[in-house]
Design an enzyme around this catalytic site. Structure first.
Site, PDB file in Angstrom:
ATOM      1  N   HIS A 123       0.827  -1.209   0.000  1.00 41.38           N
ATOM      2  CA  HIS A 123       0.000   0.000   0.000  1.00 41.38           C
ATOM      3  C   HIS A 123       0.859   1.255   0.000  1.00 41.38           C
ATOM      4  O   HIS A 123       1.869   1.339   0.692  1.00 41.38           O
ATOM      5  CB  HIS A 123      -1.060  -0.007   1.093  1.00 41.38           C
ATOM      6  CG  HIS A 123      -0.596   0.123   2.513  1.00 41.38           C
ATOM      7  ND1 HIS A 123      -0.403   1.331   3.117  1.00 41.38           N
ATOM      8  CD2 HIS A 123      -0.344  -0.810   3.458  1.00 41.38           C
ATOM      9  CE1 HIS A 123      -0.055   1.136   4.389  1.00 41.38           C
ATOM     10  NE2 HIS A 123       0.000  -0.154   4.617  1.00 41.38           N
ATOM     11  N   ASP A 148       5.587   1.621   7.314  1.00 43.84           N
ATOM     12  CA  ASP A 148       4.187   1.244   7.025  1.00 43.84           C
ATOM     13  C   ASP A 148       3.570   2.225   6.047  1.00 43.84           C
ATOM     14  O   ASP A 148       3.064   3.257   6.463  1.00 43.84           O
ATOM     15  CB  ASP A 148       3.392   1.208   8.331  1.00 43.84           C
ATOM     16  CG  ASP A 148       1.958   0.797   8.135  1.00 43.84           C
ATOM     17  OD1 ASP A 148       1.600   0.340   7.043  1.00 43.84           O
ATOM     18  OD2 ASP A 148       1.176   0.942   9.096  1.00 43.84           O
ATOM     19  N   GLU A 206      -5.237   1.951   2.067  1.00 40.44           N
ATOM     20  CA  GLU A 206      -5.235   0.727   2.884  1.00 40.44           C
ATOM     21  C   GLU A 206      -5.542   1.072   4.322  1.00 40.44           C
ATOM     22  O   GLU A 206      -6.242   0.352   5.017  1.00 40.44           O
ATOM     23  CB  GLU A 206      -3.869   0.028   2.780  1.00 40.44           C
ATOM     24  CG  GLU A 206      -3.839  -1.373   3.402  1.00 40.44           C
ATOM     25  CD  GLU A 206      -3.553  -1.401   4.901  1.00 40.44           C
ATOM     26  OE1 GLU A 206      -3.645  -2.486   5.481  1.00 40.44           O
ATOM     27  OE2 GLU A 206      -3.247  -0.338   5.500  1.00 40.44           O
ATOM     28  N   GLU A 207      -5.002   2.210   4.772  1.00 42.07           N
ATOM     29  CA  GLU A 207      -5.158   2.599   6.179  1.00 42.07           C
ATOM     30  C   GLU A 207      -6.601   2.950   6.527  1.00 42.07           C
ATOM     31  O   GLU A 207      -6.937   3.070   7.696  1.00 42.07           O
ATOM     32  CB  GLU A 207      -4.220   3.771   6.515  1.00 42.07           C
ATOM     33  CG  GLU A 207      -2.739   3.439   6.377  1.00 42.07           C
ATOM     34  CD  GLU A 207      -2.228   2.454   7.420  1.00 42.07           C
ATOM     35  OE1 GLU A 207      -3.016   1.975   8.243  1.00 42.07           O
ATOM     36  OE2 GLU A 207      -1.026   2.152   7.384  1.00 42.07           O
ATOM     37  N   ASP A 231       3.496  -5.733   3.377  1.00 43.60           N
ATOM     38  CA  ASP A 231       3.047  -4.605   4.190  1.00 43.60           C
ATOM     39  C   ASP A 231       3.863  -4.571   5.479  1.00 43.60           C
ATOM     40  O   ASP A 231       3.649  -5.375   6.378  1.00 43.60           O
ATOM     41  CB  ASP A 231       1.552  -4.768   4.504  1.00 43.60           C
ATOM     42  CG  ASP A 231       0.969  -3.532   5.174  1.00 43.60           C
ATOM     43  OD1 ASP A 231       1.734  -2.590   5.453  1.00 43.60           O
ATOM     44  OD2 ASP A 231      -0.247  -3.528   5.432  1.00 43.60           O
ATOM     45  N   HIS A 267       2.262   3.590  13.057  1.00 42.98           N
ATOM     46  CA  HIS A 267       1.216   4.615  12.927  1.00 42.98           C
ATOM     47  C   HIS A 267       1.538   5.906  13.688  1.00 42.98           C
ATOM     48  O   HIS A 267       0.641   6.597  14.160  1.00 42.98           O
ATOM     49  CB  HIS A 267      -0.150   4.061  13.370  1.00 42.98           C
ATOM     50  CG  HIS A 267      -0.734   3.124  12.362  1.00 42.98           C
ATOM     51  ND1 HIS A 267      -1.979   2.563  12.476  1.00 42.98           N
ATOM     52  CD2 HIS A 267      -0.229   2.649  11.192  1.00 42.98           C
ATOM     53  CE1 HIS A 267      -2.216   1.786  11.423  1.00 42.98           C
ATOM     54  NE2 HIS A 267      -1.173   1.818  10.641  1.00 42.98           N
TER      55      HIS A 267
HETATM   56 ZN    ZN Z   1       0.315  -1.073   6.358  1.00 43.04          ZN
END
Ligand code: ZN
Ligand code: NAG
Ligand code: NAG
Ligand code: NAG
Ligand code: NAG
Length: 513
Positions: free
Chosen positions: A274, A286, A318-319, A347, A445
């Site tokens: 992603h 990420d 994707e998130e 990922d 994140h």
């Molecule tokens: Zn991810």
């Protein structure tokens, strides 16, 4: 060295290009299937040869670009549809187009974006507050009023709440309903506090509700909420101040594809990652790591011939819950679905406190298996790590990344990752080093998911693992059932609400009540 006729022609071909002939003509010499290919056929790709091109400096050069893009917004993010995200895609597409080895395309569609922050103070004292996803922006300064019971019916809200801030305890019904009912009762703001110790964050679940208008809202910990309630119940007035900054908007954004011009298009090997990050940070692990790993493979594959066509994918949003990959899979005709032999997902492949995890495609460890062929993909990765004398371990095929929609559509899938917010065990620290008791990715994140967050040796190892699988299946689909039985189930993800989806993004848990 013997100078062959072919070599002479090659040299003169270079001369022609230098004359600045029209690009189209040059392509018939240099492009795939062009004159040059006929004279010096490319070797069929092998795992070993494709892996040999994977270098840390190339991967880190891409990472520097992504960090630069993440700053174009003023902040530091590559969230879907942002300038940082769009620039990532433009950069990838340009490099891919320059190889002339691929047909590239965007698949563009709208999706609801939501991002915000909340602040709350009472009588001038700042509290630790979280914003609720899909919450509206606004500023309110008014007395805080207690709400009866749990604020799940309009009758729970006293008349005194009109124009004031409603203090509501978590429980029994959704956060979204509490805020909407407070709005319906005429409150100007609302605070929901946890019904247990500790802080609270979550989502209002949808963009608006029939029960009432959303009003600026924030959360409090159970401790803070109870203390505030006790003060007010004892007869003291408390002046609260809520400040919410939020963006809730429809954004247009794209999946990016690059498919080899050559190779068997009835038997397509797909690999993807992603391209978007969360709002909170630049997302270099990420999933910058997977995106850049797949990119570097795509940029080196043109040195070779493939038997089966290879289609690379960079998914958007994707998130927000596998939005791009689901959009793609849901839109495949049965004939197009049948042509996809398998899907490989990458990922988070460079987590700082990494593990070498392979999706448990055969369900032998977690009792959740993929379509027939997913077992073969798991074995293919296992062999890679074993041949590098590196321990690997299975990870649950939970559907929490972009392979999910492929699983739902009965397309064999697999992939590797290095772990997210999960905690490394003592045993794993013995296998892989790093720190037991710490998360695999401490910057998961978060704003600190930058270049320093990448474990470079793991990044290189896993990009090579990806190269191994892509080369293996680009050569041969032995072990992957072809053709495949028709999909029996409908797409699970296409039935999900906005927030059900958000439960799926990168293993993220989001509370709705
Ligand atoms: Zn991810
Ligand atoms: C909060 O401030 C108001 C107005 O300044 C005051 O009347 C009230 O007593 C204060 N409450 C507490 C708990 O300090
Ligand atoms: C990002 O790209 C989409 C198309 O994929 C476009 O509609 C949108 O306006 C772009 N946004 C920005 C901020 O450049
Ligand atoms: C399929 O694509 C069309 C056009 O891009 C879009 O409107 C539609 O929502 C997509 N369908 C699904 C199920 O994603
Ligand atoms: C594995 O899952 C199936 C349902 O998918 C269930 O029937 C079975 O009992 C499970 N086996 C184990 C060992 O948990």
């Amino acid at each position: 060295m013997k100078i062959t006729a072919g070599f002479v022609l090659l040299a003169s071909a270079g001369f022609v290009a230098a004359q600045d002939v029209q690009a189209n003509e040059a392509r018939t010499i240099f492009g795939p299937g062009g004159l040059l290919d006929l004279l010096i056929p490319k070797p069929l790709v092998t795992s070993y040869s494709l892996q040999s091109h994977i270098k840390s400096n190339k991967l880190l050069d891409h990472a520097k670009q992504l960090v630069k893009f993440s700053k174009l917004n003023g902040g530091s993010t590559r969230a879907f549809g942002s300038v940082g995200h769009n620039s990532t895609l433009t950069y990838f597409k340009k490099l891919l187009d320059d190889t002339k080895y691929y047909d590239t395309s965007y698949q563009t569609f709208p999706y609801l974006y939501s991002q915000g922050t909340a602040a709350f103070s009472a009588n001038g004292t700042d509290y630790k507050t979280a914003w609720f996803t899909y919450g509206v922006a606004g500023e309110v300064e008014a007395p805080v009023i207690l709400v009866n019971d749990l604020g799940c019916t309009l009758a729970d809200f006293p008349e005194a709440v009109v124009g004031k801030i409603a203090l509501i305890k978590r429980g029994q019904c959704e956060f979204g309903l509490k805020v909407a009912l407070a709005g319906a009762a005429g409150a100007a703001g609302s605070i929901i506090y946890n019904n247990a110790g500790g802080s609270l964050s979550g989502t209002l679940g949808q963009i608006s509700r029939a029960e009432g208008p959303y009003i600026p809202a924030g959360s409090l910990s159970g401790e803070d909420g109870e203390a505030l309630r006790a003060t007010i119940a004892a007869g003291s007035q408390v002046i609260g101040k809520i400040h919410v900054d939020a963006t809730n908007e429809q954004r247009w954004s794209s999946n990016l594809f690059a498919v080899t011009k050559t190779g068997d298009k009835q038997n397509i090997v797909m690999a993807g990652a992603h391209s978007d990050s969360v709002a909170a940070g630049p997302g270099i692990n990420d999933d910058g790591s997977g995106s850049m790993g797949v990119l570097e493979i795509a940029l080196n594959l043109p040195k070779y011939k493939v038997k089966n066509a290879v289609r690379f994918a960079w998914w958007t949003a994707e998130e927000f819950g596998l939005v791009g990959s689901e959009h793609y899979v849901a839109n495949l005709s049965e004939a197009e679905r049948q042509k996809i032999a398998l899907y490989l997902n990458f990922d988070m492949i460079a987590s700082p406190n990494f593990g070498y995890f392979i999706h448990d495609g055969d369900g032998s460890t977690f009792n959740v298996s993929g379509a027939a062929g997913s077992d073969h993909i798991e074995r293919t990765f296992e062999k890679f790590y074993a041949s590098n004398k590196v321990k690997s371990a299975p990870t649950e095929f939970s559907g929490r990344s972009d392979y999910g929609p492929f699983l739902d559509a009965n397309i064999p899938a697999g992939g590797v990752n290095t772990g997210a917010e999960g905690i490394k065990t003592a045993e794993e620290a013995k296998w892989w080093g790093g720190k037991a008791g710490d998360p695999y990715d401490i910057c998961y994140h978060a704003a600190c998911d930058g270049i320093e967050n990448l474990n470079v040796p793991a990044f290189v190892m896993n990009t090579k693992a990806a190269a191994h699988a892509i080369a293996t299946y680009a050569r041969s689909l032995t072990g992957i059932p072809r053709p495949r039985p028709a999909a029996t189930n409908g797409l699970r993800v296409s039935k999900l609400s906005y927030d059900d989806r958000r439960h799926q993004g990168c293993g993220h848990e989001v509370l709705t009540a």
